[in-house]
Design an enzyme around this catalytic site. Structure first.
Site, PDB file in Angstrom:
ATOM      1  N   LYS A 121    -113.023  26.579  -5.069  1.00  0.00           N
ATOM      2  CA  LYS A 121    -114.113  27.435  -5.557  1.00  0.00           C
ATOM      3  C   LYS A 121    -113.666  28.880  -5.755  1.00  0.00           C
ATOM      4  O   LYS A 121    -113.946  29.496  -6.783  1.00  0.00           O
ATOM      5  CB  LYS A 121    -115.289  27.409  -4.573  1.00  0.00           C
ATOM      6  CG  LYS A 121    -115.963  26.068  -4.421  1.00  0.00           C
ATOM      7  CD  LYS A 121    -117.174  26.152  -3.499  1.00  0.00           C
ATOM      8  CE  LYS A 121    -116.810  26.381  -2.040  1.00  0.00           C
ATOM      9  NZ  LYS A 121    -116.113  25.236  -1.436  1.00  0.00           N
ATOM     10  N   THR A 122    -113.009  29.426  -4.743  1.00  0.00           N
ATOM     11  CA  THR A 122    -112.636  30.840  -4.806  1.00  0.00           C
ATOM     12  C   THR A 122    -111.687  31.107  -5.965  1.00  0.00           C
ATOM     13  O   THR A 122    -111.860  32.073  -6.727  1.00  0.00           O
ATOM     14  CB  THR A 122    -111.994  31.274  -3.477  1.00  0.00           C
ATOM     15  OG1 THR A 122    -112.951  31.152  -2.427  1.00  0.00           O
ATOM     16  CG2 THR A 122    -111.510  32.717  -3.544  1.00  0.00           C
ATOM     17  N   GLU A 165    -119.420  32.108  -6.474  1.00  0.00           N
ATOM     18  CA  GLU A 165    -118.922  30.973  -5.702  1.00  0.00           C
ATOM     19  C   GLU A 165    -120.117  30.343  -4.983  1.00  0.00           C
ATOM     20  O   GLU A 165    -120.870  31.036  -4.292  1.00  0.00           O
ATOM     21  CB  GLU A 165    -117.875  31.454  -4.701  1.00  0.00           C
ATOM     22  CG  GLU A 165    -117.270  30.341  -3.889  1.00  0.00           C
ATOM     23  CD  GLU A 165    -116.089  30.810  -3.051  1.00  0.00           C
ATOM     24  OE1 GLU A 165    -115.820  30.173  -2.017  1.00  0.00           O
ATOM     25  OE2 GLU A 165    -115.441  31.817  -3.421  1.00  0.00           O
TER      26      GLU A 165
END
Length: 464
Positions: A121-122, A165
């Protein structure tokens, strides 16, 4: 009320303001003109950065830190019910707002892209933030890590796009109403909150169901959990689904990934045309993240060739295979990987980037519950290294579980043929690694806890 600030957020107080998710929201509010305050357990660079934006940051938690005129208290799922500032909020009848609700309020009126998945995600959120900024679209963004370029995890932009995110760990991603959602993968994790894969799927289905009518789901065509999620949401009539990956059926097909040292060259087929661009971090999983970012940007109407060029400007995120330095011919790299899938991906990426080097790993398990459920798989992943040092479990928000220690990982690693050593004193690790490392080796500090602090210390020992 300052423009762009929800009324409840005019004077917010953040408990745990230094956390990755919390600090991002606080930074955006401060840039929008809110009077931000909060507290954190210890001093940090993040605290200083917040103060530079005009926020009041207290160190330690005490009832007196909460101002009587605060309009809300913002908390994450990690804040315990007996926190003195939370108790004081109840006495003063100050509303308590979960971090996810605060973030959702910041997205109101903007075109939101929410990036979800068990892993990646990051990085994917960061790739989008960098690419959209490079194209002059001036997005707002909130990320779970600091970009290596701008060096921040969040900003308030003047454009109409907000990239966030989206955290599934506590189901908070269900609060968002994105125009575009990315699901990179779906796996069992966060065992304190999810008892089964069915619960995970249900949670992701709810998240996908919050995509605005006519919006787009960008989802992996390769990862089994993502494929199953796609099957489950296929009948949502108001949803556009765009798949990406190496599968022949993918809408955005990964044709080829060519390693170039610590970078990769990626070629995709999009609308029948080949498109090639560079990803500045090694490993196929990062290449796939970039393709997901590309597909999401195209779903917003941004030309693919412009996005591809802009994605090449991404230079990484802190703690995601971040080079910390080199000493005595040894490179020290930091990895946030803490789930077996992430560990395997990063170890394979480093193997591919430097196939002639020995790979030494310092691994710190994260959470007792995760170690209890996935300790065997963590140990098996460490078999990809030439030698590993395993630290005690970093508890984070959890209390110990009887019988759950890093020995579970060590035993599994040895059973898989790994060379692994237990080190219970973190302070001893730099000397241990300096004694093991030889010129040409790569040292990887790995885990979601404070193992990242060891990189500079290891470099110091190697230099002495």
């Amino acid at each position: 009320m300052a423009p762009g600030i929800p009324a409840a957020m005019e004077r917010p107080h953040f408990i745990g303001i230094g956390g990755a998710g919390m600090s991002g929201i606080a930074k955006i509010l401060a840039r929008r003109g809110a009077k931000v305050a909060g507290s954190d357990a210890k001093e940090s660079g993040t605290a200083e950065a917040l103060r530079a934006l005009g926020a009041t940051v207290h160190i330690g938690h005490a009832a007196g830190h909460l101002a009587d005129d605060a309009t809300c208290v913002v908390v994450s799922s990690a804040i315990r019910a007996d926190n003195p500032e939370l108790l004081r909020a109840a006495e003063l009848s100050i509303p308590v707002v979960h971090r996810s609700d605060a973030l959702a309020s910041l997205m109101d009126g903007l075109r939101a892209i929410a990036v979800a998945g068990t892993h990646g995600k990051t990085t994917t959120t960061s790739m989008l933030a960098v690419a959209l900024s490079e194209l002059g679209l001036d997005p707002s963004y909130a990320i779970g890590g600091d970009l290596a370029g701008p060096g921040t995890n969040a900003t308030h932009g003047e454009g109409d796009i907000f990239v966030a995110e989206a955290d599934e760990s506590d189901r908070s991603f269900q609060k968002y109403d994105p125009e575009v959602a990315i699901v990179l993968n779906v796996e069992l994790d966060h065992h304190a909150n999810y008892a089964s894969m069915d619960e995970i799927y249900d949670s992701f289905e709810t998240f996908v169901g919050k995509i605005v009518p006519g919006g787009t789901l960008v989802v992996s065509a390769d990862q089994s959990g993502a494929v199953e999620l796609t099957r489950r949401v296929r009948d949502l009539s108001s949803l556009n689904i765009v798949t990406y990956g190496e599968s022949e059926t993918a809408d955005v097909r990964v044709h080829k990934i060519t390693p170039r040292g610590l970078t990769s060259e990626v070629t995709v087929v999009l609308n029948g045309k080949f498109l090639t661009f560079t990803v500045s971090v090694p490993g196929s999983h990062y290449a796939h993240n970039a393709v997901a970012a590309l597909a999401a940007g195209v779903a917003l109407g941004i030309p693919a060739h412009n996005l591809a060029s802009a994605l090449g400007k991404y230079t990484g995120v802190k703690r995601r295979l971040q080079l910390k330095g080199e000493a005595a011919g040894v490179q020290v790299i930091d990895s946030y990987a803490h789930h077996p899938t992430e560990m395997t991906a990063d170890l394979e990426a480093m193997r591919g980037a430097a196939s002639d080097s020995r790979l030494l790993v310092v691994f710190q398990p994260h959470l007792f519950s995760r170690t209890q459920e996935l300790g065997t798989e963590m140990g098996q992943a460490l078999a990809l290294a030439d030698a590993s040092v395993v630290l005690d479990i970093y508890p984070a928000r959890e209390d110990p579980i009887p019988g759950v220690t890093s020995t579970l990982i060590i035993d599994a690693a040895k059973a898989a043929g790994a060379d692994v050593t237990a080190v219970h004193d973190k302070a001893a690790v730099p000397e241990v690694i300096a004694g093991m490392a030889k010129p040409g080796d790569l040292v990887l500090t790995m885990g979601a806890g404070d193992v990242t602090d060891l990189g500079p210390q290891i470099l110091d020992h190697l230099s002495s």
